[in-house]
Design an enzyme around this catalytic site. Structure first.
Site, PDB file in Angstrom:
ATOM      1  N   GLU A 337       0.818  -1.217   0.000  1.00  0.00           N
ATOM      2  CA  GLU A 337       0.000   0.000   0.000  1.00  0.00           C
ATOM      3  C   GLU A 337       0.852   1.268   0.000  1.00  0.00           C
ATOM      4  OE1 GLU A 337      -3.656  -2.308   2.251  1.00  0.00           O
ATOM      5  OE2 GLU A 337      -2.215  -1.151   3.420  1.00  0.00           O
ATOM      6  N   ASP A 361      -0.451  -5.652   9.258  1.00  0.00           N
ATOM      7  CA  ASP A 361      -1.435  -4.844   9.967  1.00  0.00           C
ATOM      8  C   ASP A 361      -1.337  -5.145  11.456  1.00  0.00           C
ATOM      9  OD1 ASP A 361      -2.569  -3.625   7.789  1.00  0.00           O
ATOM     10  OD2 ASP A 361      -4.494  -4.655   7.914  1.00  0.00           O
ATOM     11  N   HIS A 528      -0.194  -0.049  10.560  1.00  0.00           N
ATOM     12  CA  HIS A 528       0.842  -1.003  10.146  1.00  0.00           C
ATOM     13  C   HIS A 528       2.007  -1.024  11.131  1.00  0.00           C
ATOM     14  CE1 HIS A 528      -0.542  -0.444   5.688  1.00  0.00           C
ATOM     15  NE2 HIS A 528      -1.181  -1.437   6.266  1.00  0.00           N
TER      16      HIS A 528
END
Length: 591
Positions: A337, A361, A528
């Site tokens: 991401e 995550d 994260h």
């Protein structure tokens, strides 16, 4: 194209310049200190790429300005990125110090009674503080005899910690972060801050649209022979998990093959964009063959790519691992991401340890009560106070399965130069590749699925940027936890059973953000985090201080916290000192 040389460690033996007896009596002892320091560092350290660390020693002992200048000229010509000044005696403080403002520097003053090495150390550090050029202090706890050439354990620990962090600083300088795409789903870490990279890390940002990846795939700007090798490797090593999609979204064999092919191509093309590939010049693509000099990268993926094309999970997982179809090799740093701040934490961890980094995550805090309610299982051992579920579809390195073994047979993640092909195969065997869930990834893809073995020490980190303050670093040392299979299955299926999982138990201190596991989760600054093997929080703290990034949260023992000596003048609380010193000195590469 000439390969950029690796940074070296400069060793500066300094000496009392008074001739007719004083200097002459100290020459051999002083130079031997330098040689012993160099021998220790070259024996115990490697660059993150696996290459041997080189030390450059001044041609002469340094007594004053002229010899200091000659030493600096030598260091400048040999790519010295950090320096260690050593002495057993009194020398002339400000006349002999390393004045380079961005080069990490330490001074080891020998603890002996015959000559006042400690007095020089204090005088030189005072000069560094007054001039605004922080330096690290190294001084043995116990007095040594003048003829004792050994390096005490406490001195060795500081020398190695300083050198590891200093090499990381020097290795990042002048490199780039490849931002492949833009902002992913509003994630703040993917709002790439060029000033942060330039001012704190000495890096550039190379911003490239994802259409460049599409162009390279569509126009066959890659090594076709390598693609065939990658496909054959995947056919041999990939085990596929169940397809949890509804029937109308499941792909047939031909469609699945196309998804696999493109996923492997994405890995190849992202790698080529980062570091270049001479094979591309052979097919007339000279510009593309150069790459972007990227030491780290991030791929936006969601959603502008993944709504139409295979996601980045396979490419990211393979690149971040210590092996692929070419065998065991240095892992890359690729943030899912395009979370550049998590990418920086990955980069720090890799530079400090030479190991692959696990991107995840920070998904769920499970209290002991909640787990007992849902599964009937009562947590104990490392997990007794609760656990954090670390899970993400994307770029978790397959090394994170911890199927590698240390010298005592314990599960671990090794530096890539210590990994055997059998251990790489074991990590692959522990991984299943599950078809991507259509509701998340309409273009398909494969997510790696593994479960991290329990009882492994890890350090979880994260960089955040705070408006008005700048970057901060979070650190949480702890362990992976192994749950009974039925308990894991129940908990995992409540999230997504096609993704890799690490159950993490941070080490608690009973204070502040480490009062309990819930507080660790509640104080984490973003969605994260990164897992680095081992309890290496102290190395992160030292590295952060070199870059002038304050640490806002850590559970490292105070005795292991090692920062420049000038930090002590910024108050009496060591964490407050860190904030005030970082604010006072500003980013390492001020812009």
């Amino acid at each position: 194209m000439k390969k950029i040389s690796l940074p070296k460690i400069g060793i500066r033996p300094v000496i009392d310049g008074r001739r007719m007896g004083v200097r002459e009596s100290l020459e051999e002892q002083t130079m031997n200190m330098a040689k012993a320091t160099a021998a220790l560092l070259t024996e115990k350290l490697r660059h993150a790429c696996g290459a041997a660390v080189e030390c450059v020693i001044s041609d002469t002992c340094i007594a004053g300005m002229a010899e200091a200048a000659a030493c600096e000229e030598k260091f400048s010509s040999q790519n010295v990125g950090l320096t260690i000044t050593v002495t057993p005696c009194w020398c002339y403080g400000s006349e002999t110090i390393d004045m380079d403002p961005t080069r990490p520097k330490a001074i080891w003053g020998f603890n002996g009674t015959e000559r006042p090495g400690a007095v020089y150390l204090a005088a030189a550090l005072a000069a560094h503080s007054q001039k605004g050029i922080p330096a690290f202090s190294i001084y043995g706890h116990d007095v040594q005899d003048a003829d004792d050439t050994s390096i005490p354990a406490d001195v060795e620990e500081k020398l190695l910690r300083f050198a590891r962090a200093g090499l990381a600083v020097a290795s990042m300088k002048g490199k780039s972060y490849l931002s492949l795409g833009g902002v992913s789903m509003g994630i703040a870490g993917s709002i790439v801050d060029h000033n942060f990279f330039e001012s704190w890390l000495g890096m550039k940002v190379q911003a490239v649209d994802m259409t460049e990846l599409r162009r390279r795939i569509d126009q066959q700007i890659y090594d076709e022979a390598e693609l065939e090798m990658a496909l054959a490797w995947a056919d041999k090593n990939f085990r596929y998990g169940e397809d949890e999609n509804n029937k109308q979204y499941q792909r047939n064999a031909e469609q699945s093959r196309a998804v696999l092919r493109e996923s492997l191509l994405m890995a190849m093309c992202i790698r080529d964009m980062m570091q270049g590939n001479s094979k591309l010049a052979d097919i007339g693509r000279v510009e593309e063959s150069l790459g972007y000099n990227a030491i780290a990268a991030g791929f936006q993926g969601q959603r502008h790519w993944t709504d139409q094309y295979p996601n980045g999970d396979t490419a990211e997982a393979i690149l971040n691992s210590s092996f692929d179809w070419n065998g065991v090799r240095e892992p890359f740093v690729v943030a899912t991401e395009n979370d550049s701040l998590n990418g920086v934490a990955m980069l720090m961890g890799h530079q400090l340890t030479g190991t692959a980094q696990v991107f995840a995550d920070v998904r769920t805090y499970w209290s002991p009560e909640a787990i007992e309610r849902v599964t009937g299982h009562k947590l104990d051992g490392l997990a007794e106070h609760g656990i954090i579920h670390l899970i993400n579809s994307g770029s978790a390195a397959l090394d994170g399965s911890c199927k590698q073994r240390d010298s005592e047979g314990n599960p671990t993640m090794k530096p890539h130069w210590e990994i055997s092909q059998q251990e790489a195969d074991a990590c692959l065997a522990a991984t299943e590749w599950c078809p991507a869930i259509h509701e998340y990834f309409r273009g398909g893809g494969y997510s790696s699925r593994f479960l991290t073995e329990g009882g492994v020490p890890f350090t979880m980190t994260r960089v955040n940027i705070i408006k008005g303050l700048g970057p901060v670093l979070q650190i949480a040392e702890g362990w992976s936890v192994e749950l009974p299979k039925d308990v894991h299955d129940i908990l995992n299926k409540r999230t997504n059973s096609t993704w890799p999982t690490t159950w993490f138990a941070p080490r608690l201190t009973g204070k502040g953000p480490f009062t309990d596991v819930y507080s660790v989760m509640a104080n984490w600054g973003a969605n994260h985090g990164v897992l680095t093997i081992g309890h290496v929080g102290a190395d992160f703290i030292t590295l952060a201080s070199m870059l002038r990034i304050p640490v806002c949260m850590h559970n490292v023992e105070e005795t292991k916290v090692y920062r420049p000596s000038a930090w002590a003048a910024h108050g009496m609380d060591i964490e407050g000192q860190d904030y005030r010193a970082c604010q006072n000195y500003g980013p390492l590469y001020k812009r």
